[in-house]
Design a protein around this motif. Structure first.
Motif, PDB file in Angstrom:
ATOM      1  N   GLY A 206      60.049 -49.351  41.509  1.00 14.25           N
ATOM      2  CA  GLY A 206      58.780 -48.522  40.670  1.00 14.25           C
ATOM      3  C   GLY A 206      57.468 -49.103  41.199  1.00 14.25           C
ATOM      4  N   ASP A 207      56.486 -48.139  40.860  1.00 14.74           N
ATOM      5  CA  ASP A 207      55.220 -48.444  41.294  1.00 14.74           C
ATOM      6  C   ASP A 207      54.586 -49.767  40.921  1.00 14.74           C
ATOM      7  OD1 ASP A 207      54.296 -46.164  43.270  1.00 14.74           O
ATOM      8  OD2 ASP A 207      55.003 -45.083  41.670  1.00 14.74           O
ATOM      9  N   VAL A 208      54.827 -49.975  39.391  1.00 12.07           N
ATOM     10  CA  VAL A 208      54.182 -50.873  38.787  1.00 12.07           C
ATOM     11  C   VAL A 208      55.430 -51.463  37.638  1.00 12.07           C
ATOM     12  CG1 VAL A 208      52.626 -51.594  36.954  1.00 12.07           C
ATOM     13  CG2 VAL A 208      51.971 -50.199  38.706  1.00 12.07           C
ATOM     14  N   MET A 209      55.654 -52.889  37.411  1.00 14.13           N
ATOM     15  CA  MET A 209      56.462 -53.324  36.406  1.00 14.13           C
ATOM     16  C   MET A 209      55.559 -54.059  35.557  1.00 14.13           C
ATOM     17  SD  MET A 209      59.790 -54.834  38.393  1.00 14.13           S
ATOM     18  CE  MET A 209      58.849 -56.133  38.993  1.00 14.13           C
ATOM     19  N   VAL A 210      55.846 -53.688  34.273  1.00 11.40           N
ATOM     20  CA  VAL A 210      55.032 -54.085  33.075  1.00 11.40           C
ATOM     21  C   VAL A 210      56.024 -54.756  32.082  1.00 11.40           C
ATOM     22  CG1 VAL A 210      53.435 -53.399  31.011  1.00 11.40           C
ATOM     23  CG2 VAL A 210      53.500 -52.515  33.343  1.00 11.40           C
ATOM     24  N   GLU A 211      55.535 -55.991  31.587  1.00 11.69           N
ATOM     25  CA  GLU A 211      56.059 -56.766  30.705  1.00 11.69           C
ATOM     26  C   GLU A 211      56.234 -56.189  29.146  1.00 11.69           C
ATOM     27  OE1 GLU A 211      58.158 -59.389  31.154  1.00 11.69           O
ATOM     28  OE2 GLU A 211      57.618 -59.971  33.111  1.00 11.69           O
ATOM     29  N   GLN A 212      55.082 -55.888  28.633  1.00 12.74           N
ATOM     30  CA  GLN A 212      54.847 -55.175  27.286  1.00 12.74           C
ATOM     31  C   GLN A 212      54.044 -54.237  27.407  1.00 12.74           C
ATOM     32  OE1 GLN A 212      56.614 -56.733  24.660  1.00 12.74           O
ATOM     33  NE2 GLN A 212      57.481 -58.483  26.009  1.00 12.74           N
ATOM     34  N   PRO A 213      54.315 -53.422  26.139  1.00 11.94           N
ATOM     35  CA  PRO A 213      53.641 -52.122  26.038  1.00 11.94           C
ATOM     36  C   PRO A 213      51.896 -52.500  25.786  1.00 11.94           C
ATOM     37  CG  PRO A 213      55.402 -52.136  24.801  1.00 11.94           C
ATOM     38  CD  PRO A 213      55.453 -53.257  25.105  1.00 11.94           C
ATOM     39  N   ALA A 214      51.592 -53.373  25.239  1.00 14.28           N
ATOM     40  CA  ALA A 214      50.115 -53.782  25.280  1.00 14.28           C
ATOM     41  C   ALA A 214      49.450 -53.738  26.552  1.00 14.28           C
ATOM     42  CB  ALA A 214      49.927 -55.153  24.339  1.00 14.28           C
ATOM     43  N   ARG A 215      50.155 -54.460  27.570  1.00 10.51           N
ATOM     44  CA  ARG A 215      49.673 -54.445  28.917  1.00 10.51           C
ATOM     45  C   ARG A 215      48.955 -52.913  29.074  1.00 10.51           C
ATOM     46  NH1 ARG A 215      46.506 -55.102  32.393  1.00 10.51           N
ATOM     47  NH2 ARG A 215      47.091 -55.842  34.341  1.00 10.51           N
ATOM     48  N   LEU A 216      49.443 -52.163  28.618  1.00 12.51           N
ATOM     49  CA  LEU A 216      49.257 -50.813  29.205  1.00 12.51           C
ATOM     50  C   LEU A 216      47.915 -50.182  28.438  1.00 12.51           C
ATOM     51  CD1 LEU A 216      52.630 -49.102  29.766  1.00 12.51           C
ATOM     52  CD2 LEU A 216      51.215 -49.785  31.440  1.00 12.51           C
ATOM     53  N   LEU A 217      47.293 -50.942  27.583  1.00 15.74           N
ATOM     54  CA  LEU A 217      46.095 -50.646  26.858  1.00 15.74           C
ATOM     55  C   LEU A 217      45.009 -50.632  28.245  1.00 15.74           C
ATOM     56  CD1 LEU A 217      46.518 -52.569  23.519  1.00 15.74           C
ATOM     57  CD2 LEU A 217      46.171 -50.088  23.978  1.00 15.74           C
ATOM     58  N   ALA A 218      45.391 -51.560  29.211  1.00 17.05           N
ATOM     59  CA  ALA A 218      44.238 -51.711  30.273  1.00 17.05           C
ATOM     60  C   ALA A 218      44.494 -50.645  31.262  1.00 17.05           C
ATOM     61  CB  ALA A 218      44.375 -52.940  30.913  1.00 17.05           C
ATOM     62  N   PRO A 219      43.642 -49.459  31.517  1.00 17.75           N
ATOM     63  CA  PRO A 219      43.818 -48.365  32.259  1.00 17.75           C
ATOM     64  C   PRO A 219      44.163 -49.123  33.731  1.00 17.75           C
ATOM     65  CG  PRO A 219      41.654 -48.279  31.046  1.00 17.75           C
ATOM     66  CD  PRO A 219      42.300 -49.468  30.892  1.00 17.75           C
ATOM     67  N   ALA A 220      43.618 -50.299  34.118  1.00 19.15           N
ATOM     68  CA  ALA A 220      43.929 -50.707  35.402  1.00 19.15           C
ATOM     69  C   ALA A 220      45.280 -51.121  35.537  1.00 19.15           C
ATOM     70  CB  ALA A 220      43.152 -51.725  36.026  1.00 19.15           C
ATOM     71  N   ALA A 221      46.179 -51.177  34.571  1.00 22.98           N
ATOM     72  CA  ALA A 221      47.598 -51.666  34.797  1.00 22.98           C
ATOM     73  C   ALA A 221      48.436 -50.276  35.227  1.00 22.98           C
ATOM     74  CB  ALA A 221      48.140 -52.090  33.332  1.00 22.98           C
ATOM     75  N   TRP A 222      47.852 -48.993  35.056  1.00 18.90           N
ATOM     76  CA  TRP A 222      48.491 -47.863  35.546  1.00 18.90           C
ATOM     77  C   TRP A 222      48.435 -47.777  37.107  1.00 18.90           C
ATOM     78  CZ3 TRP A 222      50.815 -44.262  31.823  1.00 18.90           C
ATOM     79  CH2 TRP A 222      50.996 -44.955  30.315  1.00 18.90           C
ATOM     80  N   PRO A 223      49.620 -47.054  37.550  1.00 22.09           N
ATOM     81  CA  PRO A 223      49.407 -46.531  38.940  1.00 22.09           C
ATOM     82  C   PRO A 223      48.570 -45.302  39.227  1.00 22.09           C
ATOM     83  CG  PRO A 223      51.445 -46.080  38.085  1.00 22.09           C
ATOM     84  CD  PRO A 223      50.921 -46.927  36.964  1.00 22.09           C
ATOM     85  N   VAL A 224      47.733 -45.657  40.263  1.00 17.63           N
ATOM     86  CA  VAL A 224      46.669 -44.286  40.278  1.00 17.63           C
ATOM     87  C   VAL A 224      47.489 -43.117  40.672  1.00 17.63           C
ATOM     88  CG1 VAL A 224      44.707 -43.632  41.409  1.00 17.63           C
ATOM     89  CG2 VAL A 224      44.963 -46.120  40.940  1.00 17.63           C
ATOM     90  N   PRO A 225      47.571 -42.080  39.819  1.00 16.75           N
ATOM     91  CA  PRO A 225      48.035 -40.641  40.371  1.00 16.75           C
ATOM     92  C   PRO A 225      47.288 -40.217  41.399  1.00 16.75           C
ATOM     93  CG  PRO A 225      47.538 -40.689  38.024  1.00 16.75           C
ATOM     94  CD  PRO A 225      46.843 -42.097  38.472  1.00 16.75           C
ATOM     95  N   ALA A 226      48.083 -39.262  42.134  1.00 21.85           N
ATOM     96  CA  ALA A 226      47.386 -38.757  43.354  1.00 21.85           C
ATOM     97  C   ALA A 226      46.190 -37.440  42.792  1.00 21.85           C
ATOM     98  CB  ALA A 226      48.308 -37.999  44.105  1.00 21.85           C
TER      99      ALA A 226
END
Length: 226
Positions: A206-226
Motif C-alpha cells: 500500500g502507499d501508506v500504512m496507518v496505525e489508528q484512524p485518528a492519524r488520518l485527521l492530519a491531511p499530510a498522512a494521506w497519500p497525494v492523489p494524482a
C-alpha cells in the motif's frame, strides 16, 4: 496549499475492520450457531482475525472439522443470523467519526466499498447516522465482481464523479490494496483492522500504512492523489 486542501477529493473505505468494529456482531452470530448445536462458544480473539475474510472464514473457525462444502452450506444460516445481530454489538473504531467529519469539512466525498452484501451494509448505515453522509455504497453483490477485482472501486469513483486516481482507498485486507492498485487508486493500509498473525501488511505494498484512524485527521498522512 492549506492543510484542508491536501485531503483527497475522494476517500473510499472498506467497512468491516476499517470503519466499523463489527467483530462483536460476528462473534454473536457464530456463537448462536454453535449454541443451537449444543457446542461451546468461541471467543472474540478466535474470530477477530478473519472477520474481513467473510462468512466462510468465520464459519471455518467455528466449525473447523468441516470441509469447504460443509462450510459453504452454513453461509445462508450465517447470513440469516447475522442479519438479526447486525449493529447490536458493533461500533465505529475510535477516531473514525472525527476522521469522517474532518473529510467532510474539507469537502472530500467519501463512500464505502465492501464485500459485505449490499443489503446488509445498507441496513447498518442508519444505525451509524451515515445514510445521508456516505456518497456511495458498493457491496460485494452490487456488481458482477467484488474485491480484489478493481471494478467496485472504479464504479464507486465514477459514482461520486471523480477519476480513480483522485480517490484514496482505505482497507485492512490484502484484497483491498490489490483492488486499489489495479484501479490506479492510492491506498492506505488500516493496521487497526482484522488480520491473521501470519499476514504481512508491508508485502501488500500500500502507499501508506496507518496505525489508528485518528492519524488520518492530519491531511499530510494521506497519500497525494494524482
Amino acid at each position: 496549499m492549506s492543510d484542508a486542501a491536501r485531503f483527497p477529493p475522494g476517500a473510499l473505505f472498506d467497512l468491516d475492520g476499517t470503519l466499523l468494529d463489527s467483530a462483536p456482531d460476528m462473534l454473536a452470530t457464530v456463537n448462536r450457531m454453535l449454541g443451537s448445536r449444543g457446542r461451546a462458544p468461541v471467543t472474540l480473539s478466535d474470530i477477530r482475525p478473519v472477520v474481513s475474510r467473510g462468512a466462510r472464514a468465520m464459519a471455518s473457525v467455528a466449525f473447523p472439522e468441516l470441509d469447504a462444502d460443509g462450510v459453504a452450506a452454513l453461509v445462508p444460516e450465517f447470513l440469516a443470523v447475522y442479519g438479526e445481530e447486525l449493529g447490536r454489538h458493533s461500533r465505529p473504531f475510535d477516531g473514525v467519526e472525527a476522521m469522517l467529519a474532518a473529510l467532510e469539512a474539507a469537502g472530500t466525498r467519501w463512500g464505502i466499498v465492501t464485500n459485505k452484501p449490499e443489503g446488509l451494509a445498507q441496513r447498518i448505515l442508519p444505525q451509524l447516522g451515515w445514510q445521508d453522509r456516505c456518497a456511495v455504497l458498493i457491496g460485494g453483490d452490487t456488481l458482477a465482481e467484488r474485491k480484489p477485482h478493481p471494478l467496485p472501486l472504479l464504479h464507486a469513483a465514477e459514482a461520486i464523479g471523480l477519476a480513480p486516481a483522485a480517490c484514496v482507498y482505505v482497507g485492512d485486507d490484502a484484497r483491498d490494496i490489490i483492488a486499489a492498485r489495479a484501479a490506479g487508486m492510492p491506498s492506505i493500509v488500516a493496521l487497526w483492522g482484522y488480520r491473521l498473525e501470519t499476514d504481512d501488511p508491508v508485502a501488500w505494498q500500500g502507499d501508506v500504512m496507518v496505525e489508528q484512524p485518528a492519524r488520518l485527521l492530519a491531511p499530510a498522512a494521506w497519500p497525494v492523489p494524482a
